[in-house]
Design a protein around this motif. Structure first.
Motif, short mmCIF file in Angstrom:
data_model
loop_
_atom_site.label_atom_id
_atom_site.label_comp_id
_atom_site.label_asym_id
_atom_site.label_seq_id
_atom_site.Cartn_x
_atom_site.Cartn_y
_atom_site.Cartn_z
N VAL A 92 11.85 -5.70 2.39
CA VAL A 92 12.87 -5.12 1.52
C VAL A 92 13.11 -6.13 0.42
CG1 VAL A 92 15.19 -4.14 1.41
CG2 VAL A 92 13.88 -3.99 3.54
N PRO A 93 12.48 -5.96 -0.74
CA PRO A 93 12.53 -6.99 -1.78
C PRO A 93 13.93 -7.28 -2.32
CG PRO A 93 11.09 -5.18 -2.46
CD PRO A 93 11.62 -4.85 -1.11
N TYR B 238 0.82 -1.20 0.00
CA TYR B 238 0.00 0.00 0.00
C TYR B 238 0.86 1.26 0.00
CZ TYR B 238 0.64 0.66 5.07
OH TYR B 238 1.17 0.86 6.33
N GLU B 239 2.17 1.09 0.24
CA GLU B 239 3.07 2.24 0.28
C GLU B 239 4.50 1.71 0.09
OE1 GLU B 239 4.11 5.68 3.62
OE2 GLU B 239 2.36 4.42 3.89
N SER B 240 5.36 2.52 -0.50
CA SER B 240 6.77 2.17 -0.65
C SER B 240 7.61 3.40 -0.33
CB SER B 240 7.08 1.71 -2.08
OG SER B 240 6.45 0.49 -2.36
N HIS B 241 8.79 3.16 0.23
CA HIS B 241 9.72 4.23 0.57
C HIS B 241 11.14 3.78 0.28
CE1 HIS B 241 7.09 7.11 2.60
NE2 HIS B 241 6.43 6.06 3.01
N ASN B 242 12.06 4.72 0.29
CA ASN B 242 13.48 4.42 0.16
C ASN B 242 14.10 4.57 1.54
OD1 ASN B 242 16.37 4.99 -0.18
ND2 ASN B 242 15.89 4.83 -2.34
N VAL B 243 14.73 3.51 2.01
CA VAL B 243 15.41 3.53 3.30
C VAL B 243 16.83 3.01 3.08
CG1 VAL B 243 15.46 2.58 5.65
CG2 VAL B 243 13.27 3.16 4.59
N SER B 244 17.81 3.82 3.41
CA SER B 244 19.22 3.44 3.28
C SER B 244 19.55 2.98 1.86
CB SER B 244 19.58 2.35 4.28
OG SER B 244 19.33 2.78 5.60
N GLY B 245 18.88 3.56 0.87
CA GLY B 245 19.14 3.20 -0.52
C GLY B 245 18.39 1.99 -1.02
N ALA C 69 15.17 0.16 8.76
CA ALA C 69 16.54 0.67 8.69
C ALA C 69 17.49 -0.25 9.46
CB ALA C 69 16.62 2.10 9.22
N GLU C 70 17.07 -0.69 10.63
CA GLU C 70 17.90 -1.60 11.43
C GLU C 70 18.05 -2.96 10.73
OE1 GLU C 70 18.07 -3.64 15.86
OE2 GLU C 70 16.53 -2.16 15.44
N ALA C 71 16.97 -3.48 10.18
CA ALA C 71 17.03 -4.78 9.49
C ALA C 71 17.95 -4.70 8.27
CB ALA C 71 15.63 -5.21 9.07
N ILE C 72 17.90 -3.60 7.54
CA ILE C 72 18.79 -3.43 6.40
C ILE C 72 20.25 -3.41 6.86
CG2 ILE C 72 19.53 -1.78 4.62
CD1 ILE C 72 16.50 -1.04 4.36
N ALA C 73 20.53 -2.63 7.90
CA ALA C 73 21.90 -2.54 8.41
C ALA C 73 22.43 -3.90 8.85
CB ALA C 73 21.96 -1.55 9.58
N VAL C 74 21.62 -4.66 9.54
CA VAL C 74 22.03 -6.00 10.00
C VAL C 74 22.21 -6.94 8.82
CG1 VAL C 74 21.23 -8.02 11.30
CG2 VAL C 74 21.02 -5.74 12.29
N SER C 75 21.37 -6.81 7.81
CA SER C 75 21.44 -7.70 6.65
C SER C 75 22.66 -7.46 5.78
CB SER C 75 20.18 -7.56 5.79
OG SER C 75 19.04 -7.99 6.50
#
Length: 64
Positions: A31-32, A7-14, A52-58
């Motif tokens: 985060v596809p 229902y919504e999309s954003h850019n987080v940490s690229g 943002a935290e999940a992206i950083a950890v991944s």
């Protein structure tokens, strides 16, 4: 994660993050571009922070 459209999309940490309504009322964020990178929050702000935290950890292992 799902065949439903977000229902919504954003850019987080690229990275693009897609928002879905969870069955329990939470906001689910996927985060596809990063396999298995899914999190949630009780509201939009918490979901964004958790994303943002999940992206950083991944991506952290790739940076080492």
């Amino acid at each position: 994660m799902t065949n439903r459209a977000p229902y919504e999309s954003h850019n987080v940490s690229g990275y693009r993050v897609d928002f879905f309504h969870g069955e329990d009322g939470a906001i689910v964020v996927e985060v596809p571009e990063i396999d298995g990178c899914i999190t949630q929050g009780k509201d939009r702000e918490e979901a964004l922070a958790n994303a943002a935290e999940a992206i950083a950890v991944s991506i952290e292992p790739a940076l080492v």
